[in-house]
Write a protein that holds these residues in place. Structure first.
Motif, mmCIF file in Angstrom:
data_model
loop_
_atom_site.group_PDB
_atom_site.id
_atom_site.type_symbol
_atom_site.label_atom_id
_atom_site.label_comp_id
_atom_site.label_asym_id
_atom_site.label_seq_id
_atom_site.Cartn_x
_atom_site.Cartn_y
_atom_site.Cartn_z
ATOM 1 N N ALA A 6 1.307 -0.942 0.236
ATOM 2 C CA ALA A 6 -0.108 -0.109 0.265
ATOM 3 C C ALA A 6 1.224 0.910 -0.127
ATOM 4 C CB ALA A 6 -0.475 0.163 1.565
ATOM 5 N N THR A 7 0.925 2.076 -1.034
ATOM 6 C CA THR A 7 1.901 3.161 -0.948
ATOM 7 C C THR A 7 0.941 4.599 -0.193
ATOM 8 O OG1 THR A 7 0.937 4.163 -3.240
ATOM 9 C CG2 THR A 7 2.266 2.679 -2.910
ATOM 10 N N ALA A 8 2.313 5.017 -0.148
ATOM 11 C CA ALA A 8 1.459 6.184 0.936
ATOM 12 C C ALA A 8 1.851 7.514 0.044
ATOM 13 C CB ALA A 8 2.760 6.377 1.464
ATOM 14 N N PHE A 9 0.798 8.340 0.556
ATOM 15 C CA PHE A 9 0.245 9.704 -0.153
ATOM 16 C C PHE A 9 -0.142 10.833 1.003
ATOM 17 C CE2 PHE A 9 -2.529 6.448 -1.943
ATOM 18 C CZ PHE A 9 -3.817 7.291 -2.668
ATOM 19 N N ALA A 10 -0.205 11.824 0.190
ATOM 20 C CA ALA A 10 -0.727 12.604 0.799
ATOM 21 C C ALA A 10 -1.853 13.960 0.097
ATOM 22 C CB ALA A 10 0.076 14.490 1.741
ATOM 23 N N GLY A 11 -2.575 15.098 -0.193
ATOM 24 C CA GLY A 11 -3.602 15.327 -1.398
ATOM 25 C C GLY A 11 -4.323 16.667 -0.768
ATOM 26 N N HIS A 12 -4.469 17.986 -1.383
ATOM 27 C CA HIS A 12 -4.892 18.224 -1.465
ATOM 28 C C HIS A 12 -6.418 17.618 -1.704
ATOM 29 C CE1 HIS A 12 -1.944 20.542 -0.778
ATOM 30 N NE2 HIS A 12 -2.584 21.665 0.148
ATOM 31 N N GLN A 13 -7.193 18.040 -1.100
ATOM 32 C CA GLN A 13 -8.886 17.075 -1.329
ATOM 33 C C GLN A 13 -10.285 18.773 -1.459
ATOM 34 O OE1 GLN A 13 -9.565 14.081 1.193
ATOM 35 N NE2 GLN A 13 -9.058 12.716 -0.524
ATOM 36 N N PHE A 14 -10.907 19.384 -2.528
ATOM 37 C CA PHE A 14 -11.259 20.188 -2.671
ATOM 38 C C PHE A 14 -10.734 21.390 -2.541
ATOM 39 C CE2 PHE A 14 -14.228 17.069 -2.854
ATOM 40 C CZ PHE A 14 -14.521 16.818 -4.684
ATOM 41 N N GLY A 15 -9.317 21.557 -2.134
ATOM 42 C CA GLY A 15 -8.735 22.683 -1.829
ATOM 43 C C GLY A 15 -8.198 22.261 -0.369
ATOM 44 N N GLU A 16 -8.123 21.720 0.333
ATOM 45 C CA GLU A 16 -7.995 20.806 2.388
ATOM 46 C C GLU A 16 -6.659 20.089 1.802
ATOM 47 O OE1 GLU A 16 -8.536 23.126 4.102
ATOM 48 O OE2 GLU A 16 -10.091 24.956 3.238
ATOM 49 N N PHE A 17 -6.101 20.680 2.934
ATOM 50 C CA PHE A 17 -4.531 19.719 2.506
ATOM 51 C C PHE A 17 -4.631 18.627 3.675
ATOM 52 C CE2 PHE A 17 -0.483 18.263 4.270
ATOM 53 C CZ PHE A 17 0.502 17.523 3.120
ATOM 54 N N VAL A 18 -4.863 16.915 3.713
ATOM 55 C CA VAL A 18 -4.384 16.125 4.172
ATOM 56 C C VAL A 18 -3.525 15.301 4.244
ATOM 57 C CG1 VAL A 18 -5.613 14.178 5.016
ATOM 58 C CG2 VAL A 18 -6.905 15.443 4.072
ATOM 59 N N HIS A 19 -2.117 15.890 5.196
ATOM 60 C CA HIS A 19 -1.344 14.784 5.474
ATOM 61 C C HIS A 19 -1.155 13.521 5.359
ATOM 62 C CE1 HIS A 19 2.850 14.260 6.474
ATOM 63 N NE2 HIS A 19 2.693 13.865 7.315
ATOM 64 N N GLU A 20 -1.897 12.770 5.360
ATOM 65 C CA GLU A 20 -1.189 11.207 5.287
ATOM 66 C C GLU A 20 -2.878 10.507 4.459
ATOM 67 O OE1 GLU A 20 0.766 8.234 7.203
ATOM 68 O OE2 GLU A 20 -1.322 7.082 8.226
ATOM 69 N N LEU A 21 -3.198 10.488 3.517
ATOM 70 C CA LEU A 21 -4.446 10.017 2.858
ATOM 71 C C LEU A 21 -3.399 7.745 3.205
ATOM 72 C CD1 LEU A 21 -5.438 12.462 0.668
ATOM 73 C CD2 LEU A 21 -6.736 11.822 2.531
ATOM 74 N N GLY A 22 -2.770 7.862 1.908
ATOM 75 C CA GLY A 22 -1.946 6.614 1.309
ATOM 76 C C GLY A 22 -3.125 5.705 0.906
ATOM 77 N N ASP A 23 -2.898 4.561 0.122
ATOM 78 C CA ASP A 23 -4.120 3.629 -0.454
ATOM 79 C C ASP A 23 -4.314 3.074 0.701
ATOM 80 O OD1 ASP A 23 -2.486 3.819 -3.219
ATOM 81 O OD2 ASP A 23 -1.325 2.079 -2.333
ATOM 82 N N GLU A 24 -6.212 3.040 1.060
ATOM 83 C CA GLU A 24 -6.715 2.523 2.144
ATOM 84 C C GLU A 24 -7.592 1.863 1.587
ATOM 85 O OE1 GLU A 24 -9.075 4.697 4.454
ATOM 86 O OE2 GLU A 24 -8.970 6.646 2.949
ATOM 87 N N GLN A 25 -8.284 1.114 0.578
ATOM 88 C CA GLN A 25 -8.732 -0.512 -0.032
ATOM 89 C C GLN A 25 -7.489 -0.312 -1.226
ATOM 90 O OE1 GLN A 25 -12.601 0.711 -0.303
ATOM 91 N NE2 GLN A 25 -12.769 1.224 -2.475
ATOM 92 N N THR A 26 -6.163 0.109 -2.011
ATOM 93 C CA THR A 26 -6.009 -0.649 -3.285
ATOM 94 C C THR A 26 -4.263 -1.061 -2.544
ATOM 95 O OG1 THR A 26 -7.240 1.082 -4.575
ATOM 96 C CG2 THR A 26 -5.314 0.588 -5.464
ATOM 97 N N LEU A 27 -4.173 -2.471 -3.452
ATOM 98 C CA LEU A 27 -2.767 -3.134 -3.399
ATOM 99 C C LEU A 27 -2.100 -2.724 -4.852
ATOM 100 C CD1 LEU A 27 -3.112 -5.814 -1.033
ATOM 101 C CD2 LEU A 27 -2.262 -3.133 -0.933
ATOM 102 N N LEU A 28 -0.695 -2.099 -4.457
ATOM 103 C CA LEU A 28 0.027 -2.444 -5.669
ATOM 104 C C LEU A 28 0.712 -3.341 -5.478
ATOM 105 C CD1 LEU A 28 1.818 -1.471 -7.762
ATOM 106 C CD2 LEU A 28 3.493 -0.437 -6.199
#
Length: 501
Positions: A90-112
């Motif tokens: 499961a890979t790590a990533f963050a992201g801006h969701q509708f302009g708001e930054f979320v520090h840790e999202l990551g693959d919640e139900q997806t696997l590489l």
């Protein structure tokens, strides 16, 4: 973060099977901060619903006995078994969701699951979506409902057939379970293929947490994998930013040209490879509406159809912020160079879109008046709520100069005829015959796009365990320039418009 309890899994994880795919899992060789190792959850009663056989063969699964073994394929693509050589993470990533930054999202139900070297010696990621909770999961049981999987399968295969960079659907499997306690839909696992899973949010993850060494390693890996020609540039990280700008400009131009609304262009969903991904809130226009949107979460219209270019440039600014610490020279110079790179997006996007729209209108070459001609047409289509897809076919039928398409515009027929005469004059300047212009337009304007009302019809029947409509529509969207057996696949809904405002 709470540990994930999986008492029904054996300690050794899923068994592995020979598939013919050649795995080389380079991302799993990066430091542990990039991912968390995790096996897929086992499922009760997997059943293969769809397999993209040509894609499977391209990936090395060319054994006919394997491709006909639905029991083994059901286990493989549900996660009950893994291909030999797979290393699921499961890979790590963050992201801006509708302009708001979320520090840790990551693959919640997806696997590489791993990286496969295909028959063209290209590296491809294979992912399983809906295969259970990962260490990044915050809620839910990690399963994907059938409706979402069908939407992604149809839209991604349609985009590929239309020549738009996209993830690909490899297989769709039901699990024999419900998606969740709150959602009685069948749970599914979607196997997808992508050129690379890295997203803008991956860069944000390391930049925002000030992991400079990991950020540099990520940038080096991205360049080596996606654009190795940049490795010898004087400032490869600035070149990577410019490369990403160009990829995003071309991708969003494709979207706007074909009337596609992504719906949720958050930075955790923006692929560095410039591929369309995450189809959960996506749809095609019916009538032409610049303000159309298709996400219940988009309360402000941030990702409306006509805002997609603005959103893409905003996202690229976040990538620039993440990369600026790696650029050569002083901080002031790095910021200035990164800013200039992001500003290249708009003119590149407009040029790509102009060329794509010229093709839809049968125009050959480039003339200064083309931009205004196209702008005027879009204004007319929006004012009169003209179906975006069928209009171009009616215009092609009207190529001999009759102007019969003016009837679509009611009281403003005269204004449209002024536009039509300018278009027809421009068309004659190409030096091609009417038949040649007609054929050029038919080659650039699909007869079949996956309209939302048809997808909803497909989903409704699939929920009743009738997949015949799914298979029929899938065949149609894979050959979008051919007349389908079911002509309703070409028609707008009777209660147009289908999209919300």
């Amino acid at each position: 973060m709470n540990a994930i309890n999986k008492p029904h899994l054996k300690n050794k994880g899923p068994a592995q099977s020979m598939t013919g795919m050649c795995f080389d899992n380079s991302y799993a060789r990066l430091p542990g901060a990039f991912y968390k190792r995790c096996d897929p959850d086992s499922v009760a009663n997997p059943k293969l619903i769809a397999l993209n056989r040509p894609l499977a063969v391209d990936l090395g699964m060319d054994d006919p006995d394997l491709l006909d073994d639905h029991g083994l394929l059901s286990d493989l693509f549900s996660g009950n078994r893994l291909p030999m050589g797979a290393e699921p993470i499961a890979t790590a990533f963050a992201g801006h969701q509708f302009g708001e930054f979320v520090h840790e999202l990551g693959d919640e139900q997806t696997l590489l699951v791993g990286e496969v070297i295909d028959r063209c010696q290209q590296r491809k990621d294979i992912q399983l979506n809906g295969c259970g909770r990962t260490p990044f999961a915050r809620s839910g049981d990690g399963r994907s409902p059938l409706a979402a999987a069908i939407r992604e399968y149809l839209l991604s295969e349609a985009m590929h057939a239309l020549g738009v960079p996209t993830t690909r659907a490899l297989a769709l499997t039901t699990t024999g379970e419900f998606a969740s306690l709150d959602n009685p839909q069948p749970a599914t696992v979607m196997a997808r293929v992508t050129s690379c899973h890295i997203r803008i949010g991956t860069f944000e993850y390391f930049a925002r947490s000030q992991q400079q060494g990991a950020l540099r390693a990520l940038a080096d890996y991205t360049i080596a994998r996606l654009c190795p020609e940049l490795m010898t540039r004087p400032d490869p990280y600035l070149s990577l930013l410019r490369w990403a700008v160009d990829r995003q400009a071309k991708l969003v131009a494709h979207w706007v040209n074909i009337g596609f609304i992504h719906g949720e262009m958050d930075t955790d969903k923006v692929s560095l490879a410039g591929e369309t991904s995450d189809y959960g809130a996506s749809a095609f226009l019916d009538h032409y509406d610049p303000d159309a949107l298709f996400s219940a979460s988009d309360l402000t219209g941030r990702y409306a159809y006509n805002n997609q270019a603005f959103a893409a440039q905003w996202n690229l600014s976040r990538l620039a912020e993440a990369l600026v610490g790696l650029l050569h020279g002083s901080k002031a110079r790095a910021v200035a160079e990164a800013s200039r790179a992001v500003k290249e997006f708009r003119p590149r996007y407009e040029d790509y879109l102009l060329d794509l729209t010229r093709a839809r209108l049968g125009l050959d070459g480039a003339m200064p008046e083309d931009r205004q001609l196209i702008r005027d047409l879009r204004q007319l289509l929006a004012q009169h709520k003209i179906d975006y897809h069928s209009f171009f076919h009616k215009l092609a039928d009207d190529i001999d100069g009759g102007g019969i398409t003016a009837a679509l515009f009611g009281s403003e027929a005269g204004r449209y005829l002024d536009w039509y005469r300018h278009w027809h004059l421009r068309l004659t300047l190409t030096g091609r015959s009417s038949e040649q212009c007609f054929q050029a337009m038919m080659a650039a304007n699909p007869l079949v796009v996956p309209r939302n009302h048809v997808i909803e019809r497909v989903i409704e029947r699939a929920l009743d365990q009738d997949f015949s409509e799914f298979y029929g529509f899938l065949n149609a969207v894979r050959s979008p320039f051919e007349e389908p057996d079911d002509h309703t696949y070409c028609h707008p809904p009777e209660d147009n418009p289908a999209l919300s405002r």
